[in-house]
Write a protein that holds these residues in place. Structure first.
Motif, PDB file in Angstrom:
ATOM      1  N   ARG A   1      20.379  -8.412  42.773  1.00 29.78           N
ATOM      2  CA  ARG A   1      21.781  -8.806  42.631  1.00 29.78           C
ATOM      3  C   ARG A   1      21.853 -10.105  41.840  1.00 29.78           C
ATOM      4  NH1 ARG A   1      22.608 -13.161  45.922  1.00 29.78           N
ATOM      5  NH2 ARG A   1      21.247 -13.374  47.743  1.00 29.78           N
ATOM      6  N   SER A   2      23.057 -10.494  41.446  1.00 21.78           N
ATOM      7  CA  SER A   2      23.230 -11.741  40.712  1.00 21.78           C
ATOM      8  C   SER A   2      23.232 -12.908  41.680  1.00 21.78           C
ATOM      9  CB  SER A   2      24.546 -11.729  39.933  1.00 21.78           C
ATOM     10  OG  SER A   2      24.533 -10.717  38.965  1.00 21.78           O
ATOM     11  N   PRO A   3      22.500 -14.000  41.351  1.00 13.40           N
ATOM     12  CA  PRO A   3      22.487 -15.162  42.244  1.00 13.40           C
ATOM     13  C   PRO A   3      23.818 -15.926  42.185  1.00 13.40           C
ATOM     14  CG  PRO A   3      21.202 -15.599  40.273  1.00 13.40           C
ATOM     15  CD  PRO A   3      21.621 -14.160  40.201  1.00 13.40           C
ATOM     16  N   LEU A   4      24.118 -16.614  43.264  1.00 12.78           N
ATOM     17  CA  LEU A   4      25.299 -17.462  43.328  1.00 12.78           C
ATOM     18  C   LEU A   4      24.843 -18.910  43.264  1.00 12.78           C
ATOM     19  CD1 LEU A   4      27.147 -15.570  46.226  1.00 12.78           C
ATOM     20  CD2 LEU A   4      27.583 -15.410  43.749  1.00 12.78           C
ATOM     21  N   TRP A   5      24.903 -19.504  42.073  1.00 10.57           N
ATOM     22  CA  TRP A   5      24.382 -20.853  41.888  1.00 10.57           C
ATOM     23  C   TRP A   5      25.365 -21.889  42.414  1.00 10.57           C
ATOM     24  CZ3 TRP A   5      19.697 -19.793  40.938  1.00 10.57           C
ATOM     25  CH2 TRP A   5      19.296 -18.861  39.976  1.00 10.57           C
ATOM     26  N   LYS A   6      24.839 -22.948  43.041  1.00 12.39           N
ATOM     27  CA  LYS A   6      25.664 -24.038  43.550  1.00 12.39           C
ATOM     28  C   LYS A   6      25.207 -25.398  42.996  1.00 12.39           C
ATOM     29  CE  LYS A   6      26.868 -21.679  47.833  1.00 12.39           C
ATOM     30  NZ  LYS A   6      26.833 -21.723  49.332  1.00 12.39           N
ATOM     31  N   GLY A   7      24.092 -25.438  42.290  1.00 13.44           N
ATOM     32  CA  GLY A   7      23.589 -26.704  41.767  1.00 13.44           C
ATOM     33  C   GLY A   7      23.037 -27.591  42.859  1.00 13.44           C
ATOM     34  N   LEU A   8      22.588 -26.982  43.959  1.00 11.86           N
ATOM     35  CA  LEU A   8      22.085 -27.742  45.118  1.00 11.86           C
ATOM     36  C   LEU A   8      20.688 -27.267  45.491  1.00 11.86           C
ATOM     37  CD1 LEU A   8      25.289 -27.593  47.326  1.00 11.86           C
ATOM     38  CD2 LEU A   8      24.502 -29.533  45.939  1.00 11.86           C
TER      39      LEU A   8
ATOM     40  N   PRO B   1      13.544 -16.282  31.321  1.00  9.38           N
ATOM     41  CA  PRO B   1      14.923 -16.135  31.791  1.00  9.38           C
ATOM     42  C   PRO B   1      15.179 -16.783  33.149  1.00  9.38           C
ATOM     43  CG  PRO B   1      13.716 -14.110  32.196  1.00  9.38           C
ATOM     44  CD  PRO B   1      12.759 -15.037  31.486  1.00  9.38           C
ATOM     45  N   ILE B   2      14.480 -17.890  33.442  1.00 11.86           N
ATOM     46  CA  ILE B   2      14.559 -18.505  34.768  1.00 11.86           C
ATOM     47  C   ILE B   2      15.941 -19.065  35.099  1.00 11.86           C
ATOM     48  CG2 ILE B   2      12.107 -18.974  35.078  1.00 11.86           C
ATOM     49  CD1 ILE B   2      12.513 -21.729  33.905  1.00 11.86           C
ATOM     50  N   ALA B   3      16.728 -19.431  34.085  1.00 16.75           N
ATOM     51  CA  ALA B   3      18.082 -19.930  34.358  1.00 16.75           C
ATOM     52  C   ALA B   3      19.002 -18.816  34.838  1.00 16.75           C
ATOM     53  CB  ALA B   3      18.666 -20.583  33.110  1.00 16.75           C
ATOM     54  N   ARG B   4      18.574 -17.570  34.647  1.00 13.18           N
ATOM     55  CA  ARG B   4      19.347 -16.410  35.104  1.00 13.18           C
ATOM     56  C   ARG B   4      18.750 -15.793  36.360  1.00 13.18           C
ATOM     57  NH1 ARG B   4      18.208 -11.359  33.650  1.00 13.18           N
ATOM     58  NH2 ARG B   4      17.082 -12.002  31.787  1.00 13.18           N
ATOM     59  N   THR B   5      17.460 -16.017  36.598  1.00 11.36           N
ATOM     60  CA  THR B   5      16.780 -15.319  37.694  1.00 11.36           C
ATOM     61  C   THR B   5      16.563 -16.219  38.903  1.00 11.36           C
ATOM     62  OG1 THR B   5      14.654 -15.781  36.608  1.00 11.36           O
ATOM     63  CG2 THR B   5      15.678 -13.634  36.182  1.00 11.36           C
ATOM     64  N   VAL B   6      15.549 -17.108  38.868  1.00 13.86           N
ATOM     65  CA  VAL B   6      15.204 -17.850  40.079  1.00 13.86           C
ATOM     66  C   VAL B   6      15.626 -19.306  40.081  1.00 13.86           C
ATOM     67  CG1 VAL B   6      13.315 -16.328  40.740  1.00 13.86           C
ATOM     68  CG2 VAL B   6      12.856 -18.237  39.213  1.00 13.86           C
ATOM     69  N   GLY B   7      16.033 -19.856  38.944  1.00 13.08           N
ATOM     70  CA  GLY B   7      16.583 -21.205  38.929  1.00 13.08           C
ATOM     71  C   GLY B   7      15.579 -22.319  39.113  1.00 13.08           C
TER      72      GLY B   7
ATOM     73  N   SER C   1      15.123 -26.594  46.137  1.00  3.26           N
ATOM     74  CA  SER C   1      16.583 -26.459  46.118  1.00  3.26           C
ATOM     75  C   SER C   1      17.055 -25.173  46.798  1.00  3.26           C
ATOM     76  CB  SER C   1      17.089 -26.470  44.663  1.00  3.26           C
ATOM     77  OG  SER C   1      16.667 -25.297  43.981  1.00  3.26           O
ATOM     78  N   ALA C   2      18.280 -25.208  47.255  1.00  2.00           N
ATOM     79  CA  ALA C   2      18.930 -24.002  47.787  1.00  2.00           C
ATOM     80  C   ALA C   2      19.098 -22.971  46.678  1.00  2.00           C
ATOM     81  CB  ALA C   2      20.278 -24.374  48.394  1.00  2.00           C
ATOM     82  N   ASP C   3      19.364 -23.441  45.458  1.00  4.11           N
ATOM     83  CA  ASP C   3      19.511 -22.520  44.333  1.00  4.11           C
ATOM     84  C   ASP C   3      18.240 -21.710  44.091  1.00  4.11           C
ATOM     85  OD1 ASP C   3      22.120 -23.023  43.743  1.00  4.11           O
ATOM     86  OD2 ASP C   3      21.749 -24.030  41.834  1.00  4.11           O
ATOM     87  N   PHE C   4      17.069 -22.351  44.218  1.00  2.00           N
ATOM     88  CA  PHE C   4      15.819 -21.629  44.005  1.00  2.00           C
ATOM     89  C   PHE C   4      15.638 -20.535  45.048  1.00  2.00           C
ATOM     90  CE2 PHE C   4      11.207 -21.263  44.924  1.00  2.00           C
ATOM     91  CZ  PHE C   4      10.827 -20.637  43.743  1.00  2.00           C
ATOM     92  N   ARG C   5      15.889 -20.866  46.310  1.00  2.00           N
ATOM     93  CA  ARG C   5      15.791 -19.853  47.369  1.00  2.00           C
ATOM     94  C   ARG C   5      16.776 -18.711  47.133  1.00  2.00           C
ATOM     95  NH1 ARG C   5      11.001 -19.949  49.060  1.00  2.00           N
ATOM     96  NH2 ARG C   5      10.304 -21.999  49.721  1.00  2.00           N
ATOM     97  N   GLU C   6      17.978 -19.070  46.708  1.00  2.00           N
ATOM     98  CA  GLU C   6      18.974 -18.048  46.399  1.00  2.00           C
ATOM     99  C   GLU C   6      18.519 -17.191  45.233  1.00  2.00           C
ATOM    100  OE1 GLU C   6      22.537 -15.827  45.618  1.00  2.00           O
ATOM    101  OE2 GLU C   6      21.509 -16.582  47.387  1.00  2.00           O
ATOM    102  N   GLY C   7      17.931 -17.825  44.205  1.00  2.23           N
ATOM    103  CA  GLY C   7      17.475 -17.071  43.044  1.00  2.23           C
ATOM    104  C   GLY C   7      16.387 -16.078  43.381  1.00  2.23           C
ATOM    105  N   VAL C   8      15.409 -16.498  44.176  1.00  2.71           N
ATOM    106  CA  VAL C   8      14.320 -15.594  44.571  1.00  2.71           C
ATOM    107  C   VAL C   8      14.862 -14.450  45.415  1.00  2.71           C
ATOM    108  CG1 VAL C   8      12.188 -15.406  45.910  1.00  2.71           C
ATOM    109  CG2 VAL C   8      12.550 -17.378  44.418  1.00  2.71           C
ATOM    110  N   ALA C   9      15.745 -14.768  46.377  1.00  5.52           N
ATOM    111  CA  ALA C   9      16.330 -13.725  47.226  1.00  5.52           C
ATOM    112  C   ALA C   9      17.143 -12.735  46.399  1.00  5.52           C
ATOM    113  CB  ALA C   9      17.207 -14.360  48.306  1.00  5.52           C
ATOM    114  N   ALA C  10      17.944 -13.255  45.472  1.00  7.04           N
ATOM    115  CA  ALA C  10      18.774 -12.384  44.634  1.00  7.04           C
ATOM    116  C   ALA C  10      17.916 -11.489  43.762  1.00  7.04           C
ATOM    117  CB  ALA C  10      19.711 -13.230  43.774  1.00  7.04           C
ATOM    118  N   PHE C  11      16.829 -12.038  43.222  1.00  6.52           N
ATOM    119  CA  PHE C  11      15.933 -11.234  42.383  1.00  6.52           C
ATOM    120  C   PHE C  11      15.340 -10.097  43.204  1.00  6.52           C
ATOM    121  CE2 PHE C  11      12.033 -10.077  40.257  1.00  6.52           C
ATOM    122  CZ  PHE C  11      12.390 -10.096  38.923  1.00  6.52           C
ATOM    123  N   GLN C  12      14.888 -10.397  44.409  1.00  9.53           N
ATOM    124  CA  GLN C  12      14.284  -9.369  45.262  1.00  9.53           C
ATOM    125  C   GLN C  12      15.311  -8.313  45.659  1.00  9.53           C
ATOM    126  OE1 GLN C  12      11.175  -9.473  45.174  1.00  9.53           O
ATOM    127  NE2 GLN C  12      10.207 -10.913  46.585  1.00  9.53           N
ATOM    128  N   GLN C  13      16.558  -8.746  45.833  1.00  4.44           N
ATOM    129  CA  GLN C  13      17.622  -7.824  46.263  1.00  4.44           C
ATOM    130  C   GLN C  13      18.353  -7.168  45.097  1.00  4.44           C
ATOM    131  OE1 GLN C  13      20.057 -10.316  48.812  1.00  4.44           O
ATOM    132  NE2 GLN C  13      18.258 -10.946  50.008  1.00  4.44           N
TER     133      GLN C  13
END
Length: 265
Positions: free
Chosen positions: A258-265, A139-145, A244-256
């Motif tokens: 919450r749902s990640p906010l993807w930007k494609g960057l 489920p990486i497209a939903r979790t860490v990107g 990518s910024a998306d990967f960092r956001e995905g890992v942070a969101a998973f730990q917190q």
């Protein structure tokens, strides 16, 4: 499987069959760096143990059953540099290669979630059995990107075909037991309390077969796959995702949680 012993990896020997039990039930047996290192060492050791004729991999049961719920996300969070990300991939690949290189049959007995790294371990086994609670996927497209390596995508395509592999990633959902059986990649579906006995029965059947036939089949199929990948370079794709910024956001969101906010960057 209920395990009273301590340690993240438990080993049992039943006749000529080696059992390895992932034993972090409080974390649904998620892979820690220590587990990864231990498993790699065990697989490399078993490659030189002529007394072993088959291997069963399964997970211990805590509040609910689990094969392996992916990787410990602290490892991903700690990695920062290109070298560190490539090292993570290299360690994971060494583990899977060590499992694939075993000359005897390997069996994954799966209950509960079998996700990410756990799903790759199961895919690298020769035979997969599931109980009704089994859930499998990436489920990486939903979790860490992030993404998988080219070799891991090829492992999945060899097992499921391109369409199911793509659907598994694009849906970002885990396949349930009926869908897994329909894929043709899983040998048997059993009741929850019958999984251990089923794995033992299949292992005992496999050890009665001609070992050179099984070894030759495993070896040649692996070589055929590797030839297909010989000219494929995936480092640029892996690093583009991992940096990518998306990967960092995905890992942070998973730990917190919450749902990640993807930007494609």
């Amino acid at each position: 499987m209920k395990i009273e012993e301590s340690g993240e990896i438990v080993r049992l020997r039943r006749g000529s069959v080696e059992w390895i039990i992932f034993n972090r039930p409080h974390a649904l047996n998620a892979m820690s760096p220590a587990m990864e290192e231990t498993l790699t060492h065990i697989f490399q050791e078993l490659a030189h143990d002529a007394s072993v004729k088959a291997l069963v991999l399964t997970g211990s049961t805590g509040k609910r059953p689990s094969f392996m719920a992916g990787a410990d996300f602290g490892t991903l969070e700690d990695a920062k540099t290109t070298a560190e990300f490539l090292e993570l991939e290299a360690h994971s690949e060494t583990l899977i290669r060590s499992l694939e290189a075993l000359t005897f049959p390997t069996i994954a007995a799966i209950a509960g979630p079998c996700v990410g790294g756990g799903a790759l371990i199961a895919a690298a086994c020769d035979v997969r059995l599931i109980s009704r609670s089994a859930r499998y996927g990436f489920p990486i497209a939903r979790t860490v990107g992030n993404c998988l390596s080219a070799l891991n995508y090829q492992r999945l395509v060899d097992l499921f075909g391109t369409a199911v592999t793509k659907e598994m990633v694009f849906s970002a959902r885990l396949l349930d037991a009926p869908a897994l059986m329909a894929s043709g990649a899983f040998r048997e579906l059993v009741d929850e309390d019958a999984l251990e006995a089923a794995a033992e029965r299949v292992a005992e059947h496999l050890v009665q077969l001609a070992p050179l036939t099984l070894w030759a089949t495993k070896t040649i199929l692996r070589r055929l796959r590797d030839v297909k990948l010989a000219s494929v370079d995936d480092e640029d794709v892996l690093l583009h995702c991992y940096h990518s910024a998306d990967f960092r956001e995905g890992v942070a969101a998973f730990q917190q949680k919450r749902s990640p906010l993807w930007k494609g960057l």
